[in-house]
Design a protein around this motif. Structure first.
Motif, PDB file in Angstrom:
ATOM      1  N   UNK A 111      13.575  16.310   8.437  1.00 42.00           N
ATOM      2  CA  UNK A 111      12.997  15.509   9.514  1.00 42.00           C
ATOM      3  C   UNK A 111      11.546  15.147   9.311  1.00 42.00           C
ATOM      4  N   UNK A 112      10.874  15.756   8.322  1.00 44.32           N
ATOM      5  CA  UNK A 112       9.459  15.449   8.091  1.00 44.32           C
ATOM      6  C   UNK A 112       9.272  14.000   7.652  1.00 44.32           C
ATOM      7  N   UNK A 113       8.176  13.436   8.094  1.00 44.78           N
ATOM      8  CA  UNK A 113       7.774  12.077   7.723  1.00 44.78           C
ATOM      9  C   UNK A 113       6.993  12.140   6.413  1.00 44.78           C
ATOM     10  N   UNK A 114       7.356  11.259   5.478  1.00 46.98           N
ATOM     11  CA  UNK A 114       6.741  11.247   4.149  1.00 46.98           C
ATOM     12  C   UNK A 114       6.191   9.861   3.870  1.00 46.98           C
ATOM     13  N   UNK A 115       4.935   9.794   3.436  1.00 45.63           N
ATOM     14  CA  UNK A 115       4.286   8.522   3.102  1.00 45.63           C
ATOM     15  C   UNK A 115       3.926   8.518   1.623  1.00 45.63           C
ATOM     16  N   UNK A 116       4.511   7.588   0.889  1.00 41.40           N
ATOM     17  CA  UNK A 116       4.214   7.435  -0.548  1.00 41.40           C
ATOM     18  C   UNK A 116       3.141   6.361  -0.703  1.00 41.40           C
ATOM     19  N   UNK A 117       1.978   6.767  -1.199  1.00 40.35           N
ATOM     20  CA  UNK A 117       0.829   5.852  -1.294  1.00 40.35           C
ATOM     21  C   UNK A 117       0.750   5.299  -2.718  1.00 40.35           C
ATOM     22  N   UNK A 118       1.310   4.088  -2.916  1.00 43.41           N
ATOM     23  CA  UNK A 118       1.368   3.495  -4.253  1.00 43.41           C
ATOM     24  C   UNK A 118      -0.020   3.152  -4.792  1.00 43.41           C
ATOM     25  N   UNK A 119      -0.914   2.775  -3.917  1.00 41.85           N
ATOM     26  CA  UNK A 119      -2.234   2.346  -4.370  1.00 41.85           C
ATOM     27  C   UNK A 119      -2.971   3.479  -5.066  1.00 41.85           C
ATOM     28  N   UNK A 120      -2.957   4.640  -4.444  1.00 39.63           N
ATOM     29  CA  UNK A 120      -3.720   5.741  -5.042  1.00 39.63           C
ATOM     30  C   UNK A 120      -3.022   6.312  -6.273  1.00 39.63           C
ATOM     31  N   UNK A 121      -1.686   6.283  -6.316  1.00 40.47           N
ATOM     32  CA  UNK A 121      -1.008   6.808  -7.495  1.00 40.47           C
ATOM     33  C   UNK A 121      -1.284   5.917  -8.707  1.00 40.47           C
ATOM     34  N   UNK A 140       0.819  -1.205   0.000  1.00 43.04           N
ATOM     35  CA  UNK A 140       0.000   0.000   0.000  1.00 43.04           C
ATOM     36  C   UNK A 140       0.856   1.260   0.000  1.00 43.04           C
ATOM     37  N   UNK A 141       1.822   1.305   0.882  1.00 44.12           N
ATOM     38  CA  UNK A 141       2.585   2.538   1.058  1.00 44.12           C
ATOM     39  C   UNK A 141       3.959   2.251   1.656  1.00 44.12           C
ATOM     40  N   UNK A 142       4.843   3.219   1.498  1.00 40.37           N
ATOM     41  CA  UNK A 142       6.164   3.180   2.103  1.00 40.37           C
ATOM     42  C   UNK A 142       6.524   4.568   2.620  1.00 40.37           C
ATOM     43  N   UNK A 143       7.434   4.592   3.566  1.00 38.08           N
ATOM     44  CA  UNK A 143       7.828   5.836   4.226  1.00 38.08           C
ATOM     45  C   UNK A 143       9.223   6.284   3.788  1.00 38.08           C
ATOM     46  N   UNK A 144       9.435   7.587   3.796  1.00 40.33           N
ATOM     47  CA  UNK A 144      10.753   8.181   3.703  1.00 40.33           C
ATOM     48  C   UNK A 144      10.839   9.316   4.726  1.00 40.33           C
ATOM     49  N   UNK A 145      12.066   9.691   5.059  1.00 39.07           N
ATOM     50  CA  UNK A 145      12.290  10.816   5.966  1.00 39.07           C
ATOM     51  C   UNK A 145      13.103  11.882   5.243  1.00 39.07           C
ATOM     52  N   UNK A 146      12.623  13.120   5.275  1.00 41.90           N
ATOM     53  CA  UNK A 146      13.321  14.217   4.604  1.00 41.90           C
ATOM     54  C   UNK A 146      14.628  14.519   5.334  1.00 41.90           C
ATOM     55  N   UNK A 147      15.716  14.552   4.586  1.00 42.63           N
ATOM     56  CA  UNK A 147      17.034  14.801   5.166  1.00 42.63           C
ATOM     57  C   UNK A 147      17.478  16.246   4.996  1.00 42.63           C
TER      58      UNK A 147
END
Length: 423
Positions: A314-324, A294-301
């Motif tokens: 430091x922001x939390x980022x969620x990439x939602x593959x299902x909706x894309x 469904x999704x994966x996370x990344x952290x802004x560096x």
């Protein structure tokens, strides 16, 4: 705070959001409002950017230095730093280059199109045997009896693991992957215990290989591929754990959804019965429409603007593959409609969806997953005729894998004629 939160939208990293299936309409509503959104998460207390635009997901995925997998893991959950250091940092999915590339380079030759195609005949034999076991009964629990069998048997066979151990691996991977579902993994300790059992098994395989070397994936991981050195024991056991889990659950999930979608669209199922050469195309649509992860996370560096929004370090980022994969700007106005003919009018569909991700973490087993899905559906579609749900299906409670827990179906029992029986 990095922006004004979209308080009226559903929290897309709450496992309960997916407990009754994918919330297509809500995802469409979010997607229509823009490619990236600042969201609150009352369950974990850490807000996040929800990314729903394909261009934005591609950009983030291709810039691991700026958007890290290893800083806070690639998973949506929040973990203590000690757990990240001791456990999660050892998983390839939670690594950034160059460390992430070591195991991929070693095992990549085992997953090239040429290598995967060499498994095709064996996989077709296994698929036939799987359907043979249920075809004459006229009913089955499709997930465990059909969908789960080939991906599990295939990855175990490629690793030199006897088929009789598949039930153990089925239970272990369920507990690990679906640790947010209390039925499949009662608590954290159950998931951890399952992980330890897989690691113990990996150590046993390494010891057996040292005594009697094998020319398989295990051998490649431990010995290297002639160009790249093999993994040390710590690297090997953690990579094995990820390989078994991802190689099993993802294809099982997509196969289950393929049957669900075809039952929901009997005219499309009949089209594939009449045109079996179109089944590979249909499988690409299944991958697009019901992506396994469904999704994966990344952290802004670092601070950076993405999709018109100012992301802070430091922001939390969620990439939602299902909706894309339902993005109307990419797949057309009917993107939310399941259509097995889509690949016939969109020949590059396989390259447009993000079912396998993109960038450095593009799924290493994508060719294997496609082969397994195609050979299973080529065996299922002509033989499991007029399938129907016996009762409401059950979904897994997970924000990681879009799984179906149970799916009881009925169908026309297969009756072999005397010539077939004699053969």
């Amino acid at each position: 705070m990095s922006g004004c939160p979209f308080a009226d939208f559903t929290n897309m990293i709450d496992p309960d959001t997916y407990a009754n299936g994918m919330p297509y309409d809500e995802l469409a509503r979010i997607r229509a409002s823009g490619p990236i959104h600042w969201m609150e998460d009352p369950t974990r207390g850490v807000p996040y950017w929800l990314v729903t635009g394909r261009n934005e997901i591609d950009f983030i995925s291709k810039h691991p230095k700026e958007f890290s997998s290893q800083e806070r893991t690639a998973l949506a959950d929040e973990y203590a730093q000690d757990d990240i250091d001791a456990i999660h940092s050892n998983m390839t999915i939670n690594m950034d280059p160059p460390r992430q590339m070591k195991s991929r380079k070693v095992v990549r030759p085992s997953f090239t199109p040429a290598a995967v195609n060499s498994y095709a005949d064996r996989f077709r034999d296994l698929a036939r045997e799987i359907v043979d076991k249920v075809a004459s009964r006229g009913e089955c629990e499709f997930v465990e009896e059909v969908a789960a069998e080939l991906p599990l048997l295939a990855i175990l066979e490629l690793c030199g693991i006897p088929a009789e151990d598949r039930k153990d691996f089925f239970q272990w991977t369920n507990a690990m992957i679906f640790n947010q579902d209390s039925e499949m993994s009662a608590d954290k300790s159950v998931a951890e215990d399952a992980s330890f059992k897989v690691i113990e098994y990996a150590m046993k395989l390494a010891a057996e290989h040292a005594e009697n070397p094998k020319d398989n994936i295990i051998g490649a991981l431990l010995d290297g591929n002639g160009k790249d050195p093999g993994l040390d024991m710590d690297e090997f056991v953690w990579f094995f754990l990820m390989l078994i889990s991802a190689g099993n659950e993802s294809t099982r999930t997509v196969t289950s959804h393929a049957m669900r979608l075809l039952m929901d669209n009997p005219d499309q199922l009949q089209y594939l019965v009449d045109n079996p050469d179109k089944i590979p195309n249909a499988c690409e649509e299944v991958l697009r429409y019901n992506t396994a992860f469904i999704l994966m996370r990344r952290t802004a560096m670092e601070d950076m603007e993405v999709g018109g929004q100012q992301i802070k370090k430091g922001d939390k980022i969620i990439m939602h593959y299902h909706t894309v994969n339902h993005d109307e700007s990419v797949f057309g106005e009917d993107a939310m409609k399941f259509d097995v003919k889509r690949a016939e009018r969109m020949p590059d569909l396989y390259n447009q969806h993000r079912a396998f991700g993109i960038g450095q973490h593009f799924c290493l087993g994508s060719h294997l997953a496609r082969l397994e899905l195609v050979v299973m559906m080529e065996e299922i579609i002509p033989r499991i005729r007029n399938p129907k749900l016996m009762e409401e299906l059950e979904y897994t409670r997970s924000d990681l894998v879009n799984g179906i827990k149970r799916m009881y179906i009925t169908f026309d029992p297969e009756v072999k004629d005397k010539a077939q029986s004699a053969a």
